[in-house]
Each structure stands twice: as structure tokens, then as C-alpha cells.
Design a protein around this motif. Structure first.
Motif, PDB file in Angstrom:
ATOM      1  N   VAL A   1      -7.768 -10.427  -5.512  1.00  0.00           N
ATOM      2  CA  VAL A   1      -6.396  -9.935  -5.350  1.00  0.00           C
ATOM      3  C   VAL A   1      -6.269  -8.525  -5.894  1.00  0.00           C
ATOM      4  CG1 VAL A   1      -4.008 -10.226  -6.158  1.00  0.00           C
ATOM      5  CG2 VAL A   1      -5.272 -12.187  -5.285  1.00  0.00           C
ATOM      6  N   ILE A   2      -6.805  -8.302  -7.093  1.00  0.00           N
ATOM      7  CA  ILE A   2      -6.721  -6.984  -7.720  1.00  0.00           C
ATOM      8  C   ILE A   2      -7.476  -5.940  -6.898  1.00  0.00           C
ATOM      9  CG2 ILE A   2      -7.380  -5.653  -9.764  1.00  0.00           C
ATOM     10  CD1 ILE A   2      -7.022  -8.320 -11.335  1.00  0.00           C
ATOM     11  N   LEU A   3      -8.678  -6.298  -6.423  1.00  0.00           N
ATOM     12  CA  LEU A   3      -9.465  -5.365  -5.610  1.00  0.00           C
ATOM     13  C   LEU A   3      -8.723  -5.001  -4.327  1.00  0.00           C
ATOM     14  CD1 LEU A   3     -12.113  -3.840  -4.968  1.00  0.00           C
ATOM     15  CD2 LEU A   3     -12.945  -5.949  -3.911  1.00  0.00           C
ATOM     16  N   VAL A   4      -8.175  -6.003  -3.641  1.00  0.00           N
ATOM     17  CA  VAL A   4      -7.474  -5.761  -2.375  1.00  0.00           C
ATOM     18  C   VAL A   4      -6.249  -4.890  -2.591  1.00  0.00           C
ATOM     19  CG1 VAL A   4      -6.143  -6.870  -0.540  1.00  0.00           C
ATOM     20  CG2 VAL A   4      -8.335  -7.851  -1.236  1.00  0.00           C
TER      21      VAL A   4
ATOM     22  N   ILE B   1      -5.868  -1.219  -0.966  1.00  0.00           N
ATOM     23  CA  ILE B   1      -4.767  -0.977  -0.028  1.00  0.00           C
ATOM     24  C   ILE B   1      -3.909   0.195  -0.489  1.00  0.00           C
ATOM     25  CG2 ILE B   1      -2.585  -1.928   0.842  1.00  0.00           C
ATOM     26  CD1 ILE B   1      -3.951  -4.641   1.047  1.00  0.00           C
ATOM     27  N   ALA B   2      -3.585   0.212  -1.795  1.00  0.00           N
ATOM     28  CA  ALA B   2      -2.787   1.313  -2.328  1.00  0.00           C
ATOM     29  C   ALA B   2      -3.523   2.643  -2.164  1.00  0.00           C
ATOM     30  CB  ALA B   2      -2.463   1.063  -3.802  1.00  0.00           C
ATOM     31  N   GLY B   3      -4.830   2.631  -2.436  1.00  0.00           N
ATOM     32  CA  GLY B   3      -5.625   3.851  -2.277  1.00  0.00           C
ATOM     33  C   GLY B   3      -5.710   4.299  -0.828  1.00  0.00           C
ATOM     34  N   THR B   4      -5.864   3.342   0.088  1.00  0.00           N
ATOM     35  CA  THR B   4      -5.940   3.670   1.515  1.00  0.00           C
ATOM     36  C   THR B   4      -4.618   4.252   2.015  1.00  0.00           C
ATOM     37  OG1 THR B   4      -7.551   1.904   1.872  1.00  0.00           O
ATOM     38  CG2 THR B   4      -6.384   2.742   3.813  1.00  0.00           C
ATOM     39  N   PHE B   5      -3.506   3.650   1.601  1.00  0.00           N
ATOM     40  CA  PHE B   5      -2.194   4.168   1.989  1.00  0.00           C
ATOM     41  C   PHE B   5      -2.001   5.599   1.500  1.00  0.00           C
ATOM     42  CE2 PHE B   5       0.254  -0.087   2.527  1.00  0.00           C
ATOM     43  CZ  PHE B   5      -0.368  -0.249   3.764  1.00  0.00           C
ATOM     44  N   THR B   6      -2.463   5.853   0.280  1.00  0.00           N
ATOM     45  CA  THR B   6      -2.321   7.195  -0.286  1.00  0.00           C
ATOM     46  C   THR B   6      -3.115   8.215   0.526  1.00  0.00           C
ATOM     47  OG1 THR B   6      -2.050   6.270  -2.501  1.00  0.00           O
ATOM     48  CG2 THR B   6      -2.634   8.586  -2.364  1.00  0.00           C
TER      49      THR B   6
ATOM     50  N   MET C   1       3.457   6.665  -2.807  1.00  0.00           N
ATOM     51  CA  MET C   1       2.219   5.955  -2.482  1.00  0.00           C
ATOM     52  C   MET C   1       1.121   6.284  -3.494  1.00  0.00           C
ATOM     53  SD  MET C   1       2.030   6.174   1.681  1.00  0.00           S
ATOM     54  CE  MET C   1       3.071   5.120   2.704  1.00  0.00           C
ATOM     55  N   GLY C   2       1.079   7.560  -3.928  1.00  0.00           N
ATOM     56  CA  GLY C   2       0.105   7.948  -4.939  1.00  0.00           C
ATOM     57  C   GLY C   2       0.359   7.259  -6.269  1.00  0.00           C
ATOM     58  N   MET C   3       1.633   7.057  -6.610  1.00  0.00           N
ATOM     59  CA  MET C   3       1.977   6.405  -7.872  1.00  0.00           C
ATOM     60  C   MET C   3       1.664   4.920  -7.859  1.00  0.00           C
ATOM     61  SD  MET C   3       5.612   8.269  -8.805  1.00  0.00           S
ATOM     62  CE  MET C   3       5.875   7.208 -10.231  1.00  0.00           C
ATOM     63  N   LEU C   4       1.663   4.304  -6.672  1.00  0.00           N
ATOM     64  CA  LEU C   4       1.402   2.868  -6.587  1.00  0.00           C
ATOM     65  C   LEU C   4       0.049   2.485  -7.180  1.00  0.00           C
ATOM     66  CD1 LEU C   4       2.735   1.919  -3.026  1.00  0.00           C
ATOM     67  CD2 LEU C   4       3.784   1.436  -5.243  1.00  0.00           C
ATOM     68  N   ILE C   5      -0.932   3.379  -7.029  1.00  0.00           N
ATOM     69  CA  ILE C   5      -2.272   3.107  -7.575  1.00  0.00           C
ATOM     70  C   ILE C   5      -2.224   2.915  -9.080  1.00  0.00           C
ATOM     71  CG2 ILE C   5      -4.606   4.054  -7.859  1.00  0.00           C
ATOM     72  CD1 ILE C   5      -4.206   5.592  -5.292  1.00  0.00           C
ATOM     73  N   PHE C   6      -1.306   3.633  -9.747  1.00  0.00           N
ATOM     74  CA  PHE C   6      -1.235   3.586 -11.207  1.00  0.00           C
ATOM     75  C   PHE C   6      -0.144   2.649 -11.709  1.00  0.00           C
ATOM     76  CE2 PHE C   6      -2.485   7.816  -9.688  1.00  0.00           C
ATOM     77  CZ  PHE C   6      -3.779   7.863 -10.184  1.00  0.00           C
ATOM     78  N   LEU C   7       0.665   2.098 -10.800  1.00  0.00           N
ATOM     79  CA  LEU C   7       1.745   1.194 -11.193  1.00  0.00           C
ATOM     80  C   LEU C   7       1.437  -0.266 -10.867  1.00  0.00           C
ATOM     81  CD1 LEU C   7       4.968   3.148 -10.097  1.00  0.00           C
ATOM     82  CD2 LEU C   7       4.029   2.910 -12.400  1.00  0.00           C
ATOM     83  N   VAL C   8       0.934  -0.519  -9.657  1.00  0.00           N
ATOM     84  CA  VAL C   8       0.781  -1.902  -9.198  1.00  0.00           C
ATOM     85  C   VAL C   8      -0.292  -2.672  -9.976  1.00  0.00           C
ATOM     86  CG1 VAL C   8       0.254  -3.381  -7.222  1.00  0.00           C
ATOM     87  CG2 VAL C   8       1.700  -1.362  -6.921  1.00  0.00           C
ATOM     88  N   PRO C   9      -1.538  -2.162 -10.096  1.00  0.00           N
ATOM     89  CA  PRO C   9      -2.544  -2.937 -10.836  1.00  0.00           C
ATOM     90  C   PRO C   9      -2.158  -3.231 -12.289  1.00  0.00           C
ATOM     91  CG  PRO C   9      -3.614  -1.298  -9.474  1.00  0.00           C
ATOM     92  CD  PRO C   9      -2.150  -1.000  -9.419  1.00  0.00           C
TER      93      PRO C   9
END
Length: 312
Positions: free
Chosen positions: A245-248, A252-257, A274-282
């Protein structure tokens, strides 16, 4: 033209969000809630692993690096962004900008390497259970954790040592936080070497991490199919789902960015979000996912809460 020295007289301007009237403080308080919740959950996870002896196992010693890495990532990014939203200054000194970018890239590489190490641990535990204790010795665990952090640090240090050698002729960061691509856009020198090293780093991190994880999970899946014990299958699924789950989510966040910067019709604010999602979601998901899917952590936390309730 500015030089590339780290003098604190060198001030950069960040490109802010376009916030509608009356939206500044609601966004700020939402960010504060996200930050405090993430910090609290990750510290709880770290504390449980440190204090509870039933969690003093190879899997959790490796897992310890994940919330630690999450704390670095979200703290390096979110407080500065929230501060800029309220104060509307959007200024940062060049050395602090480089430090922020360095920590954020360390965080990104750290997730990939830590998940790879954790998948190897699960592969050993599920596919070679009788040899697990002899393979995952304290010495090997220390070696794995050291390699994870050292390799991440060396790759990112190489990237930024090349970046800071270039002269700067601009002072506007086209983002709400600092990262290596934004810093490269400030330079007026030849960035070909930097781009090659950046692609090399990305390839090493992605290929090495994803290859180890895919190998581990395919082997685990085969073992689950072959195994006649339903309990073994359930345990294998529960311990691996969290990591997948964490990897996906991260990928996904990185791909969207990345994709958001390839399409001209995507707004600048959406690209920043979208760039912030990488540092917020995980950092938000990791402690929750592990609390739900890892029975030992979940049961340990429930026991602690029951004891505290009984004490009160």
C-alpha cells in the motif's frame, strides 16, 4: 550575477499559492492538523518499537527507520509552507533552501530503500522461516539499516554537491518549497552533468528498490499458493499488504507529480499540490496502515491504551 557561495545575504523568493480571500487561515489550520496528527502517530509508532520488548524483532528494527524518515520529510516541507501562507513573506535564504531540498530528496530515496529492506525481511521470514533467525542476525540488521541510510545519503550528497558548484543568476523558486529541479532552474551554467546524475540517482533508487520488492513479493506469493496452511497465507498477506500500500501510494503520487509538469494545461497550483502529496500522504498513512495491518503493533497499542484506561 550571484555566486554559488552559501552567504546568508543570498535570499530567494518562493512562488506562493493563489489563495482565495478568506481561505488563508482555514488552509493553515488544516495544515496544522495534518502536521500534528502525522507527528503524533509517527512518534507513537517509534515509541512502541523502542519501549515494548515484544516488538524488538528484526522486522520492527527495520520498520523503525520508516517513521523516522517520515518525520524528516514532513517537517522539512510543511512548517515552512504553512508559515509562508500566513505571513505571505515567501522568502528563504539559499543555504536553508539547499538544506530543505537535501532533506526532501533524502526522504524520497529513504522510503524506497527502507521498503526494499522491509520486503527482504518479509521474504526471509515467510519463504525461509526455519532459517530466519540465523539469516536476520543483529549484525545483518545493523548492516542493512546502515546501508539504507548511507546509500541514500551518498547519492543525494553527490547530486547536491554538483548543484551548488554552479553560479546562480535567478532568485525565484517556481515552487512553494525547494527541491533540486527548482534549484537547477536558478543556475546559468551547464546543467547536463547534473541532469545525468539526477537520472542516474533516480534509476538506481527506483530499479534497485522496486526489483528487490518485486522479487520478494513474487516469492512470497508463490510460497502462499504452495503452502497448505491457511494461517500462513493470512499472516503473509497481512504483513505484506501494508508495505505494498505504501509503495503504491508513493509511486502514484510521484507519477502524478511528474506527469503534471508534462502537460501545459495543468495549473501551477495543482502541480504544487501534487508535489506536496509525496511528503504528506506517506507520513499520514504509514503509521495508520501499520497499526491496522500489523497485528503485533495493533495489539501492543491496544494493551497500552487499556492499561492507561485502567490506571485512570
Amino acid at each position: 550575477m550571484e555566486n554559488s557561495s552559501f552567504g546568508f545575504s543570498s535570499e530567494l523568493t518562493l512562488d506562493p499559492f493563489v489563495i482565495p480571500p478568506g481561505g488563508k487561515y482555514p488552509i493553515f489550520f488544516l495544515g496544522i492538523v495534518i502536521y500534528v496528527f502525522s507527528i503524533f502517530c509517527n512518534i507513537i509508532l517509534l515509541t512502541l518499537i523502542i519501549l515494548k520488548k515484544n516488538l524488538h524483532k528484526p522486522m520492527y528494527f527495520i520498520l523503525f527507520s520508516l517513521p523516522l524518515n517520515d518525520l524528516i520529510g514532513i517537517t522539512a516541507m510543511l512548517p515552512k509552507v504553512l508559515s509562508d501562507i500566513v505571513t505571505e513573506t515567501n522568502k528563504i535564504y539559499y543555504p536553508l533552501c539547499v538544506l530543505q531540498a537535501f532533506l526532501l530528496h533524502m526522504y524520497g530515496g529513504g522510503i524506497l530503500f527502507i521498503l526494499a529492506a522491509m520486503s527482504f525481511d518479509r521474504y526471509t521470514a515467510i519463504c525461509m522461516p526455519l532459517r530466519y533467525s540465523s539469516i536476520m542476525t543483529p549484525r545483518l540488521i545493523i548492516c542493512i539499516i546502515s546501508v539504507v541510510w548511507a546509500l541514500d545519503f551518498v547519492l543525494i550528497l553527490l547530486l547536491f554537491s554538483l548543484q551548488t558548484r554552479l553560479p546562480r543568476c535567478k532568485s525565484i523558486i517556481m515552487n512553494v518549497f525547494c527541491d533540486n529541479p527548482s534549484l537547477l532552474k536558478l543556475t546559468c551554467g551547464n546543467t547536463m552533468v547534473n541532469n545525468v546524475i539526477g537520472l542516474f540517482n533516480t534509476a538506481v533508487m527506483q530499479v534497485l528498490s522496486v526489483s528487490i520488492q518485486m522479487f520478494s513479493y513474487v516469492k512470497i506469493l508463490i510460497t502462499c499458493v504452495v503452502s497448505k496452511r491457511s494461517e500462513a497465507k493470512i499472516k503473509a498477506v497481512n504483513t505484506c499488504v501494508a508495505q505494498l500500500v505504501i509503495l503504491v501510494v508513493f509511486e502514484i503520487a510521484g507519477t502524478f507529480t511528474i506527469l503534471s509538469h508534462r502537460f501545459k494545461n495543468v495549473s501551477a497550483d495543482l502541480q504544487k499540490i501534487m508535489g506536496m502529496l509525496i511528503f504528506l500522504v506517506p507520513p499520514l498513512l504509514n503509521p495508520i496502515v501499520y497499526g491496522l495491518y500489523t497485528s503485533e503493533i495493533r495489539n501492543t497499542l491496544l494493551r497500552v491504551l487499556k492499561r492507561r484506561r485502567a490506571t485512570v
